[in-house]
Design a protein around this motif. Structure first.
Motif, mmCIF file in Angstrom:
data_model
loop_
_atom_site.group_PDB
_atom_site.id
_atom_site.type_symbol
_atom_site.label_atom_id
_atom_site.label_comp_id
_atom_site.label_asym_id
_atom_site.label_seq_id
_atom_site.Cartn_x
_atom_site.Cartn_y
_atom_site.Cartn_z
ATOM 1 N N ASN A 126 0.853 -1.189 0.000
ATOM 2 C CA ASN A 126 0.000 0.000 0.000
ATOM 3 C C ASN A 126 0.884 1.232 0.000
ATOM 4 O O ASN A 126 1.689 1.429 0.918
ATOM 5 C CB ASN A 126 -0.907 -0.002 1.232
ATOM 6 C CG ASN A 126 -1.929 1.123 1.210
ATOM 7 O OD1 ASN A 126 -1.707 2.183 0.616
ATOM 8 N ND2 ASN A 126 -3.052 0.905 1.858
ATOM 9 N N ALA A 127 0.749 2.048 -1.017
ATOM 10 C CA ALA A 127 1.593 3.239 -1.145
ATOM 11 C C ALA A 127 1.392 4.227 -0.003
ATOM 12 O O ALA A 127 2.227 5.112 0.204
ATOM 13 C CB ALA A 127 1.317 3.925 -2.482
ATOM 14 N N LYS A 128 0.299 4.079 0.759
ATOM 15 C CA LYS A 128 0.030 4.992 1.873
ATOM 16 C C LYS A 128 0.309 4.352 3.233
ATOM 17 O O LYS A 128 -0.013 4.937 4.273
ATOM 18 C CB LYS A 128 -1.424 5.470 1.813
ATOM 19 C CG LYS A 128 -1.731 6.294 0.567
ATOM 20 C CD LYS A 128 -3.170 6.787 0.570
ATOM 21 C CE LYS A 128 -3.456 7.627 -0.674
ATOM 22 N NZ LYS A 128 -4.869 8.107 -0.699
ATOM 23 N N GLU A 141 3.829 -0.994 -7.201
ATOM 24 C CA GLU A 141 2.624 -1.457 -7.895
ATOM 25 C C GLU A 141 1.971 -0.303 -8.654
ATOM 26 O O GLU A 141 1.589 -0.447 -9.825
ATOM 27 C CB GLU A 141 1.631 -2.061 -6.899
ATOM 28 C CG GLU A 141 2.038 -3.417 -6.361
ATOM 29 C CD GLU A 141 0.909 -4.106 -5.623
ATOM 30 O OE1 GLU A 141 -0.235 -3.611 -5.678
ATOM 31 O OE2 GLU A 141 1.171 -5.149 -4.997
ATOM 32 N N ASN A 142 1.834 0.831 -7.997
ATOM 33 C CA ASN A 142 1.218 1.991 -8.656
ATOM 34 C C ASN A 142 2.018 2.416 -9.880
ATOM 35 O O ASN A 142 1.451 2.741 -10.931
ATOM 36 C CB ASN A 142 1.121 3.161 -7.679
ATOM 37 C CG ASN A 142 0.085 2.932 -6.587
ATOM 38 O OD1 ASN A 142 -0.702 1.984 -6.658
ATOM 39 N ND2 ASN A 142 0.101 3.771 -5.571
ATOM 40 N N ALA A 143 3.353 2.419 -9.748
ATOM 41 C CA ALA A 143 4.212 2.874 -10.845
ATOM 42 C C ALA A 143 4.132 1.949 -12.049
ATOM 43 O O ALA A 143 4.084 2.398 -13.200
ATOM 44 C CB ALA A 143 5.657 2.988 -10.358
ATOM 45 N N ILE A 144 4.098 0.642 -11.799
ATOM 46 C CA ILE A 144 4.098 -0.319 -12.911
ATOM 47 C C ILE A 144 2.705 -0.475 -13.517
ATOM 48 O O ILE A 144 2.541 -0.477 -14.751
ATOM 49 C CB ILE A 144 4.645 -1.684 -12.455
ATOM 50 C CG1 ILE A 144 6.141 -1.566 -12.110
ATOM 51 C CG2 ILE A 144 4.441 -2.736 -13.546
ATOM 52 C CD1 ILE A 144 6.770 -2.848 -11.603
ATOM 53 N N LEU A 145 1.704 -0.586 -12.672
ATOM 54 C CA LEU A 145 0.360 -0.843 -13.189
ATOM 55 C C LEU A 145 -0.246 0.356 -13.912
ATOM 56 O O LEU A 145 -1.242 0.207 -14.633
ATOM 57 C CB LEU A 145 -0.553 -1.305 -12.055
ATOM 58 C CG LEU A 145 -0.177 -2.662 -11.446
ATOM 59 C CD1 LEU A 145 -1.072 -2.973 -10.247
ATOM 60 C CD2 LEU A 145 -0.271 -3.782 -12.482
ATOM 61 N N THR A 146 0.328 1.530 -13.729
ATOM 62 C CA THR A 146 -0.150 2.712 -14.462
ATOM 63 C C THR A 146 0.816 3.107 -15.585
ATOM 64 O O THR A 146 0.620 4.140 -16.224
ATOM 65 C CB THR A 146 -0.320 3.912 -13.504
ATOM 66 O OG1 THR A 146 0.937 4.210 -12.877
ATOM 67 C CG2 THR A 146 -1.364 3.620 -12.445
ATOM 68 N N ALA A 153 0.676 -6.426 -17.278
ATOM 69 C CA ALA A 153 1.532 -6.422 -16.090
ATOM 70 C C ALA A 153 0.718 -6.939 -14.914
ATOM 71 O O ALA A 153 -0.453 -6.589 -14.757
ATOM 72 C CB ALA A 153 2.044 -5.013 -15.803
ATOM 73 N N ALA A 154 1.345 -7.783 -14.085
ATOM 74 C CA ALA A 154 0.626 -8.347 -12.940
ATOM 75 C C ALA A 154 1.593 -8.605 -11.798
ATOM 76 O O ALA A 154 2.758 -8.971 -12.017
ATOM 77 C CB ALA A 154 -0.071 -9.653 -13.339
ATOM 78 N N ALA A 155 1.102 -8.416 -10.576
ATOM 79 C CA ALA A 155 1.906 -8.661 -9.386
ATOM 80 C C ALA A 155 1.316 -9.824 -8.597
ATOM 81 O O ALA A 155 0.099 -9.970 -8.504
ATOM 82 C CB ALA A 155 1.930 -7.407 -8.503
ATOM 83 N N VAL A 156 2.190 -10.651 -8.032
ATOM 84 C CA VAL A 156 1.744 -11.646 -7.060
ATOM 85 C C VAL A 156 2.027 -11.056 -5.684
ATOM 86 O O VAL A 156 3.026 -10.356 -5.489
ATOM 87 C CB VAL A 156 2.454 -13.000 -7.243
ATOM 88 C CG1 VAL A 156 2.068 -13.621 -8.564
ATOM 89 C CG2 VAL A 156 3.961 -12.865 -7.158
ATOM 90 N N ARG A 157 1.151 -11.339 -4.732
ATOM 91 C CA ARG A 157 1.250 -10.700 -3.413
ATOM 92 C C ARG A 157 1.278 -11.762 -2.320
ATOM 93 O O ARG A 157 0.305 -11.948 -1.588
ATOM 94 C CB ARG A 157 0.078 -9.743 -3.212
ATOM 95 C CG ARG A 157 0.008 -8.655 -4.279
ATOM 96 C CD ARG A 157 -1.201 -7.751 -4.070
ATOM 97 N NE ARG A 157 -1.262 -6.713 -5.097
ATOM 98 C CZ ARG A 157 -1.889 -6.834 -6.256
ATOM 99 N NH1 ARG A 157 -2.493 -7.982 -6.539
ATOM 100 N NH2 ARG A 157 -1.901 -5.848 -7.127
#
Length: 212
Positions: A126-128, A141-146, A153-157
């Motif tokens: 979470n960026a916040k 995540e915000n930088a890559i997904l936008t 593009a996809a992230a595993v968490r």
């Protein structure tokens, strides 16, 4: 009958816990014909099984990752780069690896028009967030997904990872032992916090790639 299409891939961080599991699965997967690995140090032969000689291992300096753009001319990009603040030595060094290197890899995947880009983030990213680790993961995540023109593009968490590491991480070991004990009662919203084996994370990464 038309020949089945085969795919090419590049793996960053193949010597880590998830990276080794991923490399093993890619070598056994008949959909892949060639796997390029960018590494800080040579792969130990005991860490992988490559009977069909799919692997091309290349030792690089990740501070100059952009110089290796040509290797990203593949179908799928897998990024397993990551460290801990303790191992990195400082928050700045941690961010360099977990944010900047992965972000550059995504940019190179975009520049070479890779079909898809999958990387490892973290549950709770979470960026916040007030937690530095989770904040960096969320900002990434915000930088890559936008990122414009980066398709698929996809992230595993994952939560705490289970598996045999080269180095002992006391905090993760303690957390993993506790979570394994209470895992059966972690239901509903808590299920995502269950510890997960590296092999499962690797399999999820492959499932998120685009095969067309």
């Amino acid at each position: 009958m038309a020949a089945k299409k085969q795919y090419t891939a590049i793996v960053l961080g193949a010597s880590g816990l998830v990276g080794k599991a991923l490399l093993y699965q890619l070598c056994q997967d008949d959909k892949y014909s060639n796997i390029t690995c960018l590494l800080r140090s040579p792969l130990a032969q005991r860490d992988y099984h490559d009977p069909l000689n799919k692997i091309q291992a290349i030792v690089i300096d990740f501070d100059y990752l952009q110089d290796y753009q040509g290797y990203f001319t593949v179908d799928h990009v897998y990024c397993c780069l990551g460290t801990t603040i303790k191992k990195a030595g400082s928050k700045k060094a941690f961010r360099r690896i977990d944010f900047e290197f992965v972000h550059v890899a995504a940019q190179l995947a975009r520049a070479q028009r890779a079909s898809s880009f999958v990387w490892i983030s973290s549950v709770g990213a979470n960026a916040k967030s007030n937690n530095f680790y989770l904040r960096v993961k969320g900002e990434l995540e915000n930088a890559i997904l936008t990122m414009p023109q980066l398709d698929n593009a996809a992230a595993v968490r994952p939560s705490v990872l289970l598996g045999d590491r080269k180095e002992y991480r006391q905090g993760e070991a303690i957390a993993a032992n506790i979570l394994k004990l209470i895992s059966p009662i972690m239901l509903g919203p808590l299920a995502k916090y269950r510890p997960v084996h590296a092999q499962q994370v690797a399999a999820q990464m492959i499932s998120l790639q685009v095969f067309k």
